[in-house]
Scaffold this active site. Sequence first.
Site, PDB file in Angstrom:
ATOM      1  N   THR A 122      56.903 -30.627  51.897  1.00 28.92           N
ATOM      2  CA  THR A 122      57.779 -29.641  51.253  1.00 28.92           C
ATOM      3  C   THR A 122      59.106 -29.540  51.982  1.00 28.92           C
ATOM      4  N   GLY A 161      52.610 -26.870  58.458  1.00 32.84           N
ATOM      5  CA  GLY A 161      51.758 -25.929  59.188  1.00 32.84           C
ATOM      6  C   GLY A 161      51.251 -26.533  60.477  1.00 32.84           C
ATOM      7  N   GLU A 397      49.372 -26.422  48.062  1.00 34.01           N
ATOM      8  CA  GLU A 397      48.576 -27.544  47.521  1.00 34.01           C
ATOM      9  C   GLU A 397      48.720 -27.663  46.013  1.00 34.01           C
TER      10      GLU A 397
HETATM   11  C1  LIG Z   1      33.692 -26.517  50.487  1.00 34.46           C
HETATM   12  C2  LIG Z   1      34.212 -27.134  51.732  1.00 34.46           C
HETATM   13  C3  LIG Z   1      35.468 -26.421  52.244  1.00 34.46           C
HETATM   14  C4  LIG Z   1      36.184 -27.219  53.289  1.00 34.46           C
HETATM   15  C5  LIG Z   1      37.480 -26.673  53.744  1.00 34.46           C
HETATM   16  C6  LIG Z   1      38.282 -26.016  52.649  1.00 34.46           C
HETATM   17  C7  LIG Z   1      39.667 -25.720  53.040  1.00 34.46           C
HETATM   18  C8  LIG Z   1      40.477 -25.128  51.922  1.00 34.46           C
HETATM   19  C9  LIG Z   1      41.726 -24.420  52.392  1.00 34.46           C
HETATM   20  C10 LIG Z   1      42.646 -25.347  53.121  1.00 34.46           C
HETATM   21  C11 LIG Z   1      43.976 -24.730  53.424  1.00 34.46           C
HETATM   22  C12 LIG Z   1      44.841 -25.684  54.211  1.00 34.46           C
HETATM   23  C13 LIG Z   1      46.234 -25.205  54.388  1.00 34.46           C
HETATM   24  C14 LIG Z   1      47.097 -25.666  53.269  1.00 34.46           C
HETATM   25  C15 LIG Z   1      48.533 -25.643  53.671  1.00 34.46           C
HETATM   26  C16 LIG Z   1      49.400 -26.139  52.523  1.00 34.46           C
HETATM   27  C17 LIG Z   1      49.835 -27.418  52.477  1.00 34.46           C
HETATM   28  C18 LIG Z   1      50.666 -27.836  51.350  1.00 34.46           C
HETATM   29  O1  LIG Z   1      50.991 -27.083  50.459  1.00 34.46           O
HETATM   30  S1  LIG Z   1      51.093 -29.490  51.380  1.00 34.46           S
HETATM   31  C19 LIG Z   1      52.205 -29.665  50.014  1.00 34.46           C
HETATM   32  C20 LIG Z   1      51.513 -29.529  48.675  1.00 34.46           C
HETATM   33  N1  LIG Z   1      52.433 -29.849  47.640  1.00 34.46           N
HETATM   34  C21 LIG Z   1      52.058 -30.149  46.387  1.00 34.46           C
HETATM   35  O2  LIG Z   1      50.911 -30.049  46.005  1.00 34.46           O
HETATM   36  C22 LIG Z   1      53.160 -30.650  45.480  1.00 34.46           C
HETATM   37  C23 LIG Z   1      52.832 -30.400  44.018  1.00 34.46           C
HETATM   38  N2  LIG Z   1      53.560 -31.339  43.169  1.00 34.46           N
HETATM   39  C24 LIG Z   1      52.953 -32.517  42.747  1.00 34.46           C
HETATM   40  O3  LIG Z   1      51.823 -32.829  43.039  1.00 34.46           O
HETATM   41  C25 LIG Z   1      53.767 -33.397  41.820  1.00 34.46           C
HETATM   42  O4  LIG Z   1      55.145 -33.155  41.984  1.00 34.46           O
HETATM   43  C26 LIG Z   1      53.401 -33.165  40.324  1.00 34.46           C
HETATM   44  C27 LIG Z   1      51.991 -33.638  40.101  1.00 34.46           C
HETATM   45  C28 LIG Z   1      53.558 -31.719  39.962  1.00 34.46           C
HETATM   46  C29 LIG Z   1      54.353 -33.965  39.457  1.00 34.46           C
HETATM   47  O5  LIG Z   1      54.400 -35.245  40.005  1.00 34.46           O
HETATM   48  P1  LIG Z   1      55.340 -36.321  39.312  1.00 34.46           P
HETATM   49  O6  LIG Z   1      55.406 -37.508  40.169  1.00 34.46           O
HETATM   50  O7  LIG Z   1      56.616 -35.679  38.882  1.00 34.46           O
HETATM   51  O8  LIG Z   1      54.473 -36.721  38.036  1.00 34.46           O
HETATM   52  P2  LIG Z   1      54.711 -36.328  36.532  1.00 34.46           P
HETATM   53  O9  LIG Z   1      54.464 -34.872  36.309  1.00 34.46           O
HETATM   54  O10 LIG Z   1      56.031 -36.894  36.094  1.00 34.46           O
HETATM   55  O11 LIG Z   1      53.506 -37.150  35.858  1.00 34.46           O
HETATM   56  C30 LIG Z   1      53.595 -38.571  35.856  1.00 34.46           C
HETATM   57  C31 LIG Z   1      52.189 -39.110  35.784  1.00 34.46           C
HETATM   58  O12 LIG Z   1      51.593 -39.029  37.081  1.00 34.46           O
HETATM   59  C32 LIG Z   1      50.330 -38.421  36.962  1.00 34.46           C
HETATM   60  N3  LIG Z   1      50.016 -37.786  38.241  1.00 34.46           N
HETATM   61  C33 LIG Z   1      50.728 -36.809  38.849  1.00 34.46           C
HETATM   62  N4  LIG Z   1      50.131 -36.486  40.017  1.00 34.46           N
HETATM   63  C34 LIG Z   1      49.040 -37.287  40.122  1.00 34.46           C
HETATM   64  C35 LIG Z   1      48.015 -37.424  41.104  1.00 34.46           C
HETATM   65  N5  LIG Z   1      47.995 -36.648  42.191  1.00 34.46           N
HETATM   66  N6  LIG Z   1      47.046 -38.336  40.906  1.00 34.46           N
HETATM   67  C36 LIG Z   1      47.063 -39.102  39.777  1.00 34.46           C
HETATM   68  N7  LIG Z   1      47.990 -39.037  38.787  1.00 34.46           N
HETATM   69  C37 LIG Z   1      48.962 -38.124  38.991  1.00 34.46           C
HETATM   70  C38 LIG Z   1      50.478 -37.455  35.853  1.00 34.46           C
HETATM   71  O13 LIG Z   1      49.223 -37.077  35.342  1.00 34.46           O
HETATM   72  C39 LIG Z   1      51.278 -38.288  34.871  1.00 34.46           C
HETATM   73  O14 LIG Z   1      50.408 -39.166  34.241  1.00 34.46           O
HETATM   74  P3  LIG Z   1      50.714 -39.586  32.700  1.00 34.46           P
HETATM   75  O15 LIG Z   1      49.648 -40.581  32.390  1.00 34.46           O
HETATM   76  O16 LIG Z   1      52.118 -40.144  32.698  1.00 34.46           O
HETATM   77  O17 LIG Z   1      50.609 -38.316  31.899  1.00 34.46           O
HETATM   78  C1  LIG Z   2      50.944 -20.455  53.400  1.00 29.27           C
HETATM   79  C2  LIG Z   2      51.629 -21.733  52.993  1.00 29.27           C
HETATM   80  C3  LIG Z   2      51.437 -22.879  53.737  1.00 29.27           C
HETATM   81  C4  LIG Z   2      52.082 -24.070  53.396  1.00 29.27           C
HETATM   82  N1  LIG Z   2      51.893 -25.177  54.187  1.00 29.27           N
HETATM   83  C5  LIG Z   2      52.541 -26.330  53.861  1.00 29.27           C
HETATM   84  C6  LIG Z   2      52.402 -27.490  54.689  1.00 29.27           C
HETATM   85  O1  LIG Z   2      51.693 -27.476  55.684  1.00 29.27           O
HETATM   86  N2  LIG Z   2      53.061 -28.620  54.342  1.00 29.27           N
HETATM   87  C7  LIG Z   2      53.849 -28.670  53.214  1.00 29.27           C
HETATM   88  O2  LIG Z   2      54.415 -29.739  52.942  1.00 29.27           O
HETATM   89  N3  LIG Z   2      54.004 -27.584  52.400  1.00 29.27           N
HETATM   90  C8  LIG Z   2      53.379 -26.421  52.710  1.00 29.27           C
HETATM   91  N4  LIG Z   2      53.529 -25.308  51.903  1.00 29.27           N
HETATM   92  C9  LIG Z   2      54.492 -25.346  50.796  1.00 29.27           C
HETATM   93  C10 LIG Z   2      53.802 -25.395  49.446  1.00 29.27           C
HETATM   94  O3  LIG Z   2      53.221 -26.643  49.234  1.00 29.27           O
HETATM   95  C11 LIG Z   2      54.828 -25.068  48.354  1.00 29.27           C
HETATM   96  O4  LIG Z   2      55.250 -23.744  48.528  1.00 29.27           O
HETATM   97  C12 LIG Z   2      54.190 -25.233  46.974  1.00 29.27           C
HETATM   98  O5  LIG Z   2      54.005 -26.599  46.691  1.00 29.27           O
HETATM   99  C13 LIG Z   2      55.022 -24.590  45.853  1.00 29.27           C
HETATM  100  O6  LIG Z   2      56.285 -25.187  45.796  1.00 29.27           O
HETATM  101  P1  LIG Z   2      57.598 -24.252  45.890  1.00 29.27           P
HETATM  102  O7  LIG Z   2      57.458 -23.365  47.033  1.00 29.27           O
HETATM  103  O8  LIG Z   2      58.774 -25.155  45.785  1.00 29.27           O
HETATM  104  O9  LIG Z   2      57.526 -23.340  44.584  1.00 29.27           O
HETATM  105  P2  LIG Z   2      58.308 -23.601  43.199  1.00 29.27           P
HETATM  106  O10 LIG Z   2      57.822 -24.852  42.570  1.00 29.27           O
HETATM  107  O11 LIG Z   2      59.747 -23.406  43.413  1.00 29.27           O
HETATM  108  O12 LIG Z   2      57.673 -22.386  42.347  1.00 29.27           O
HETATM  109  C14 LIG Z   2      58.425 -21.255  41.975  1.00 29.27           C
HETATM  110  C15 LIG Z   2      58.084 -20.932  40.528  1.00 29.27           C
HETATM  111  O13 LIG Z   2      58.567 -22.005  39.706  1.00 29.27           O
HETATM  112  C16 LIG Z   2      57.570 -22.364  38.767  1.00 29.27           C
HETATM  113  N5  LIG Z   2      57.678 -23.780  38.409  1.00 29.27           N
HETATM  114  C17 LIG Z   2      58.017 -24.796  39.230  1.00 29.27           C
HETATM  115  N6  LIG Z   2      57.965 -25.966  38.566  1.00 29.27           N
HETATM  116  C18 LIG Z   2      57.586 -25.678  37.294  1.00 29.27           C
HETATM  117  C19 LIG Z   2      57.327 -26.458  36.123  1.00 29.27           C
HETATM  118  N7  LIG Z   2      57.476 -27.792  36.116  1.00 29.27           N
HETATM  119  N8  LIG Z   2      56.925 -25.821  35.008  1.00 29.27           N
HETATM  120  C20 LIG Z   2      56.759 -24.480  35.005  1.00 29.27           C
HETATM  121  N9  LIG Z   2      56.985 -23.685  36.076  1.00 29.27           N
HETATM  122  C21 LIG Z   2      57.395 -24.281  37.203  1.00 29.27           C
HETATM  123  C22 LIG Z   2      56.265 -22.110  39.487  1.00 29.27           C
HETATM  124  O14 LIG Z   2      55.204 -21.931  38.539  1.00 29.27           O
HETATM  125  C23 LIG Z   2      56.583 -20.831  40.253  1.00 29.27           C
HETATM  126  O15 LIG Z   2      56.308 -19.713  39.410  1.00 29.27           O
HETATM  127  C24 LIG Z   2      52.922 -24.101  52.245  1.00 29.27           C
HETATM  128  C25 LIG Z   2      53.103 -22.941  51.478  1.00 29.27           C
HETATM  129  C26 LIG Z   2      52.455 -21.764  51.842  1.00 29.27           C
HETATM  130  C27 LIG Z   2      52.669 -20.524  51.009  1.00 29.27           C
END
Ligand SMILES: CCCCCCCCCCCCCCC/C=C/C(=O)SCCNC(=O)CCNC(=O)[C@H](O)C(C)(C)COP(=O)(O)OP(=O)(O)OC[C@H]1O[C@@H](n2cnc3c(N)ncnc32)[C@H](O)[C@@H]1OP(=O)(O)O
Ligand SMILES: Cc1cc2nc3c(=O)[nH]c(=O)nc-3n(C[C@H](O)[C@H](O)[C@H](O)COP(=O)(O)OP(=O)(O)OC[C@H]3O[C@@H](n4cnc5c(N)ncnc54)[C@H](O)[C@@H]3O)c2cc1C
Length: 633
Positions: A122, A161, A397
Amino acid sequence: MNPDILRERQNATFDIEKLTNILDGGAERTNRRREIREVLVLNDPDFDYGTPTSLPTMILKLREYGISDPVEINWYKSMYWGTGREALGLHYVMFLPTLYTQCDSEQFNKWVPLIIGTYAQTEMGHGTHLRGLETTATFDPATQEFVMHSPTVTSIKWWPGGRNPLFLPLIFLSIPLSASLFDLFLSGFALPTCSGIVIGDIGPKFGFDAVDNGYLKLEHVRIPRENMLMKYAQVKPDGSYVKPLSSKLTYGTMVFIRSLIVGNAGIVLSQCCTIAIRYSAVRHQSEIRAGEAEPQILDYQTQQHKLFPLLATAYAFLFAGQYMIDTYNRISGDINQGDLSEMPELHALSAGLKAFTTWTANTGIEVCRMSCGGHGYSRSSALPDIYVEFTPSCTYEGENTVMMLQTARFLMKSYRQVQAGQQLSGAVSYLNKVHHRVMAPQAVSSQLDLNLNTLVDLYEIRAAMLVELAAQSIQQESARGKCQEDSWNNSTIDLVRASDAHCHYMVLKMFRDKVDQIEDPGVHSVMSTLAHLYAIHGMGNFTGDFLQAGVLTGAQVPSVSKCLKGLLAEVRPSAVLLVDAFDHHDKMLNSVLGRHDGNVYEAMFEWARSSPLNRTEVHESFHKHLKPLQAKL
Ligand SMILES: CCCCCCCCCCCCCCC/C=C/C(=O)SCCNC(=O)CCNC(=O)[C@H](O)C(C)(C)COP(=O)(O)OP(=O)(O)OC[C@H]1O[C@@H](n2cnc3c(N)ncnc32)[C@H](O)[C@@H]1OP(=O)(O)O
Ligand SMILES: Cc1cc2nc3c(=O)[nH]c(=O)nc-3n(C[C@H](O)[C@H](O)[C@H](O)COP(=O)(O)OP(=O)(O)OC[C@H]3O[C@@H](n4cnc5c(N)ncnc54)[C@H](O)[C@@H]3O)c2cc1C
């Protein structure tokens, strides 16, 4: 033991241990979980919970015991840290899995045993839209290095994180060669020797305080070419780029963690139900019949209506979590062998269930807290802390709305395939019936058919109807001359609704399938009741959908409520036993209200007396501030 809770545990109609075994995935897994809990943590003389050395001790112990399975790591960590988070969560659930899945063999052997890291994807300007990430990685063939750079303020890596201020191995997502593709880099910077790096903490957050979320700005920082994780994509020494089989393989770690989060939502909800239901069994308040003793609040129908559907949901999500992990392991195994055919379905399922379960559990934690009255608002209940730690799971996530829309994308593609005459398989196979119009609602009798299989069918028809309505909305927008993107955006409310219904149907189906596998009659009976309660409660919440789908008549609506009340009364005698089966140790729950022995009040008084504010009869602030002021008045 509190007499109320003791009475609640008499006359059990089912074998609790057998139910615990089912939740763990078998008696051996229960034994292993308890071994980790009792032997490797509680009875470990080095167990130093809550002290500054806790974290290094935990890491060394996990390595000493050879615990690497994510579920076993979670068992160990949750016993060690209770319901809270700890700074290394990200290392175990994102950094290591990324190395396991994205390193080539040489990189794996070089890095995996040695380092602790974070996951810096991110940026300040982009968390959701990964194709919008701005950090660049430019290959320099002359030095065989990548030059990592943050070109704008919005490209500063934000949120990683467990940012370790001294040593910073982290997984980077950057745009090395083209806007559409990006890859993963491991960058080990030994600070502060490495110039070009600006690092810090992003500041106080809503919670998640055990995790130091940082920022990282790179100014033309060089890392060796070999630091690009090269299992799927490579940059050769001459600078040529070998593309991966699919650009989405880079997203693999997010699919993994989303799959884990489904089961985790069930675990967290089960913790809160344990606390709220045990407390509701010992709390007496008001009166039902004048002049009689104050009843247990668990005997109020409204209290049952708050908690028992959540209890059923906790079981549903635990079973959905088992299904999700099994499906992830099966399909990621195929992907490892180069078969990517089910990757889209895995993505759609994990994205939708992650959103569906975390949204529901997030709301459910607050219902559990409020059902405990004022004591629920005390930190002694553990419920505020559980909420604060869990609620970001709706954002991280994969932000939940965005995840639901990803599932919708798969549903729309599947619907179009059915319209084109293709035969679907897997989780969306029910859409085949839409095309052949066999989705016509069955002859709805005047009585509500409570057969669980029938209820699953009704949820299937509801989901199919909402998928079709969303598709029709897109078609209508297109017919009005809107471009494809605008037609999609103008239908996103319907699309999220369709995905939500699809996930709801999937979870109920998994619950029913799990109940069908249960052989013990007593356990089967109580689980069948909970599955019915989960289905009927959902039907009560989404009555309009079922009416619109033609599978429920207006005349039947009152029977939904009547049936719900009957099921609440049926669950009541087993409620405490059903939370006992979750087998949450008091030390892990860390809740005065959720104690196994039910001795809430004595424990609450002790907890309050241990507050730092009560260390002295009169707080030092009186002598320091008030007394001098009084002297001047
Ligand atoms: C029970 C046991 C328990 C054990 C432990 C449990 C622990 C649980 C808690 C853990 C907590 C840990 C702390 C967490 C801290 C946080 C970390 C983070 O947040 S890391 C950052 C996370 N960020 C994201 O998740 C980003 C989200 N965005 C995306 O994933 C992508 O931008 C998108 C999927 C929204 C869009 O991707 P994009 O490339 O733009 O694709 P399109 O939308 O244009 O779609 C094109 C095509 O791709 C396919 N697609 C997309 N993603 C995937 C994928 N991941 N795999 C396969 N295919 C994918 C999509 O379906 C489209 O397909 P099509 O055929 O064209 O329709
Ligand atoms: C506690 C915590 C820990 C984290 N840890 C990590 C880490 O370790 N590593 C890391 O890389 N990231 C981490 N993140 C970041 C996290 O992955 C992002 O905050 C998350 O992916 C959401 O993206 P954003 O913050 O840009 O929100 P945005 O995408 O800007 O969301 C804002 C609003 O826009 C809307 N929106 C965005 N796109 C669309 C769309 N296409 N259609 C409709 N609505 C849309 C959403 O629904 C939401 O309501 C962490 C976040 C938190 C809160």
